[in-house]
Design a protein around this motif. Structure first.
Motif, PDB file in Angstrom:
ATOM      1  N   GLU A  10      -7.979   2.695   7.233  1.00  0.00           N
ATOM      2  CA  GLU A  10      -7.163   2.628   8.236  1.00  0.00           C
ATOM      3  C   GLU A  10      -5.689   2.762   7.680  1.00  0.00           C
ATOM      4  O   GLU A  10      -5.425   1.990   6.758  1.00  0.00           O
ATOM      5  N   ASP A  27      -1.400  -9.510   2.272  1.00  0.00           N
ATOM      6  CA  ASP A  27      -1.365  -7.940   2.265  1.00  0.00           C
ATOM      7  C   ASP A  27      -0.097  -7.782   1.412  1.00  0.00           C
ATOM      8  O   ASP A  27       0.013  -6.706   0.599  1.00  0.00           O
ATOM      9  N   MET A  31      -0.043  -5.768  -1.978  1.00  0.00           N
ATOM     10  CA  MET A  31       0.772  -4.597  -2.310  1.00  0.00           C
ATOM     11  C   MET A  31       1.419  -4.381  -3.517  1.00  0.00           C
ATOM     12  O   MET A  31       1.639  -3.593  -4.389  1.00  0.00           O
ATOM     13  N   LEU A  71       0.458   0.540   5.038  1.00  0.00           N
ATOM     14  CA  LEU A  71      -0.703   0.080   3.851  1.00  0.00           C
ATOM     15  C   LEU A  71      -1.947   0.935   4.285  1.00  0.00           C
ATOM     16  O   LEU A  71      -2.189   1.143   5.495  1.00  0.00           O
ATOM     17  N   ARG A  73      -5.771   0.804   4.148  1.00  0.00           N
ATOM     18  CA  ARG A  73      -6.975  -0.421   3.932  1.00  0.00           C
ATOM     19  C   ARG A  73      -8.253   0.362   4.034  1.00  0.00           C
ATOM     20  O   ARG A  73      -8.467   1.027   4.939  1.00  0.00           O
ATOM     21  N   ARG A  74      -9.007   0.107   3.444  1.00  0.00           N
ATOM     22  CA  ARG A  74     -10.483   0.733   3.236  1.00  0.00           C
ATOM     23  C   ARG A  74     -11.410  -0.619   3.101  1.00  0.00           C
ATOM     24  O   ARG A  74     -11.450  -1.332   2.305  1.00  0.00           O
ATOM     25  N   ASP A  75     -12.352  -0.732   4.191  1.00  0.00           N
ATOM     26  CA  ASP A  75     -13.303  -1.800   4.277  1.00  0.00           C
ATOM     27  C   ASP A  75     -12.525  -3.165   3.810  1.00  0.00           C
ATOM     28  O   ASP A  75     -13.017  -4.066   3.225  1.00  0.00           O
ATOM     29  N   GLY A  76     -11.387  -3.415   4.444  1.00  0.00           N
ATOM     30  CA  GLY A  76     -10.679  -4.528   4.407  1.00  0.00           C
ATOM     31  C   GLY A  76      -9.716  -4.780   3.239  1.00  0.00           C
ATOM     32  O   GLY A  76      -9.152  -5.804   2.843  1.00  0.00           O
ATOM     33  N   GLU A  77      -9.770  -3.835   2.266  1.00  0.00           N
ATOM     34  CA  GLU A  77      -9.198  -3.929   0.911  1.00  0.00           C
ATOM     35  C   GLU A  77      -7.760  -3.044   1.224  1.00  0.00           C
ATOM     36  O   GLU A  77      -7.951  -1.886   1.387  1.00  0.00           O
ATOM     37  N   ILE A  78      -6.786  -3.511   0.481  1.00  0.00           N
ATOM     38  CA  ILE A  78      -5.429  -2.512   0.331  1.00  0.00           C
ATOM     39  C   ILE A  78      -5.709  -1.667  -0.658  1.00  0.00           C
ATOM     40  O   ILE A  78      -5.867  -2.120  -1.888  1.00  0.00           O
TER      41      ILE A  78
END
Length: 319
Positions: A10, A27, A31, A71, A73-78
């Motif tokens: 996302e 976040d 980053m 950003l 984000r995949r599965d909650g990770e940046i």
């Protein structure tokens, strides 16, 4: 390539916290660290490392420059970021951005999603000229893409090169990152300084300071900072003229000091006019054991010598 519309990936807006220890700072800190990892991977060293404390002040004070972040984000990770910067000058048409995905995930669609976000942002803000920089290792081998200026080149098959060429971007110029070992001999430095002072004569006076800029030099320093956009070599890139005054210099100094930076300036004053006509900046972050960066270096056109000595250019992100 994976489906970039998959629910696990996302696009979210970067939240800029009031402080790096704020509840909403996770976040932002992630980053910054992802950017460090990206630079280490592509440059092969850690000289460009920065901390969230160093970075945050420029995001909080957007009086002169607007910054926008997106950003991935995949599965909650940046796993990726697009950082957009543009000047707040009336009529400005340019937008500069940094785009990075986790090196291990490049090619999975993250960078495509982020570039779409950058280009949509540019269109919405009426910025038709988009510009970016990429990092490449100095020991890279293989076919090179020559610079249109005739000096230097970048690895043709690096993933960053292929990505931007495939998306319609043109390669404009190369800048070299050089390293000077401060533990080594200063014989050449001392000789060049003596030669420079002799050549300059009594019409030029050297002054130095550490930020904040002394009040008596703020207007003059603002003048040479404004000339960086028009006097520095830029090939086919577009650097629009910026409005600088003493108040903007004060704001810049305040951001740097709030980020823990130590900035030392050597400037040259033209004695007959009293105007600052050249400057060089050295900056080190809040970790004083880290690398020192040579930032802006400029002699305004009217005061350059006809005879040139080739010296390493400033260290910065390059493409």
């Amino acid at each position: 390539m994976t489906d970039i519309t998959a629910p696990s990936l996302e696009l979210v807006a970067l939240t800029v916290p009031e402080a790096v220890d704020s509840a909403d700072a996770a976040d932002f800190c992630a980053m910054v660290e992802l950017g460090n990892e990206y630079c280490r991977h592509d440059a092969g060293h850690d000289y460009f490392r920065e901390t969230p404390i160093e970075s945050l002040p420029s995001w909080l004070d957007q009086t002169d420059t607007t910054r926008v972040g997106h950003l991935a984000r995949r599965d909650g990770e940046i796993v990726g970021a697009a950082l957009i910067t543009f000047q707040n000058e009336p009529g400005s048409k340019t937008l500069e951005f940094d785009l990075f995905a986790h090196p291990a995930l490049w090619g999975s669609g993250i960078e495509d999603m982020l570039l779409d976000a950058v280009e949509s942002e540019a269109a919405a803000r009426g910025r038709p000229i988009l510009q970016t920089w990429t990092l490449h290792r100095g020991d890279a081998v293989g076919e090179m893409l020559p610079s249109p200026t005739g000096f230097g080149g970048i690895p043709l098959h690096d993933r960053q090169t292929r990505f931007f060429l495939d998306h319609g971007y043109s390669f404009e110029q190369t800048e070299r990152n050089s390293v000077f070992d401060l533990h080594g001999s200063f014989e050449i430095v001392d000789r060049l300084l003596e030669e420079g002072l002799a050549k300059a004569g009594e019409d030029y006076r050297l002054v130095t300071w550490s930020a904040p800029t002394p009040p008596e030099y703020r207007e003059g320093f603002a003048y040479v900072l404004s000339r960086m956009a028009t006097d520095a070599p830029s090939a086919g890139m577009v650097f629009e003229e910026e409005t600088w005054d003493a108040a903007r210099v004060e704001r810049r100094d305040r951001r740097l000091l709030q980020g823990g930076h130590l900035v030392s300036v050597a400037a040259v004053v033209h004695v007959p006019t009293g105007r600052v006509v050249a400057y060089n900046e050295l900056m080190i972050g809040d970790d004083r054991s880290g690398s020192t960066h040579q930032w802006g270096t400029l002699v305004v056109k009217e005061h350059r010598w006809a005879h040139w000595t080739v010296c390493p250019p400033p260290s910065r992100k390059t493409s």
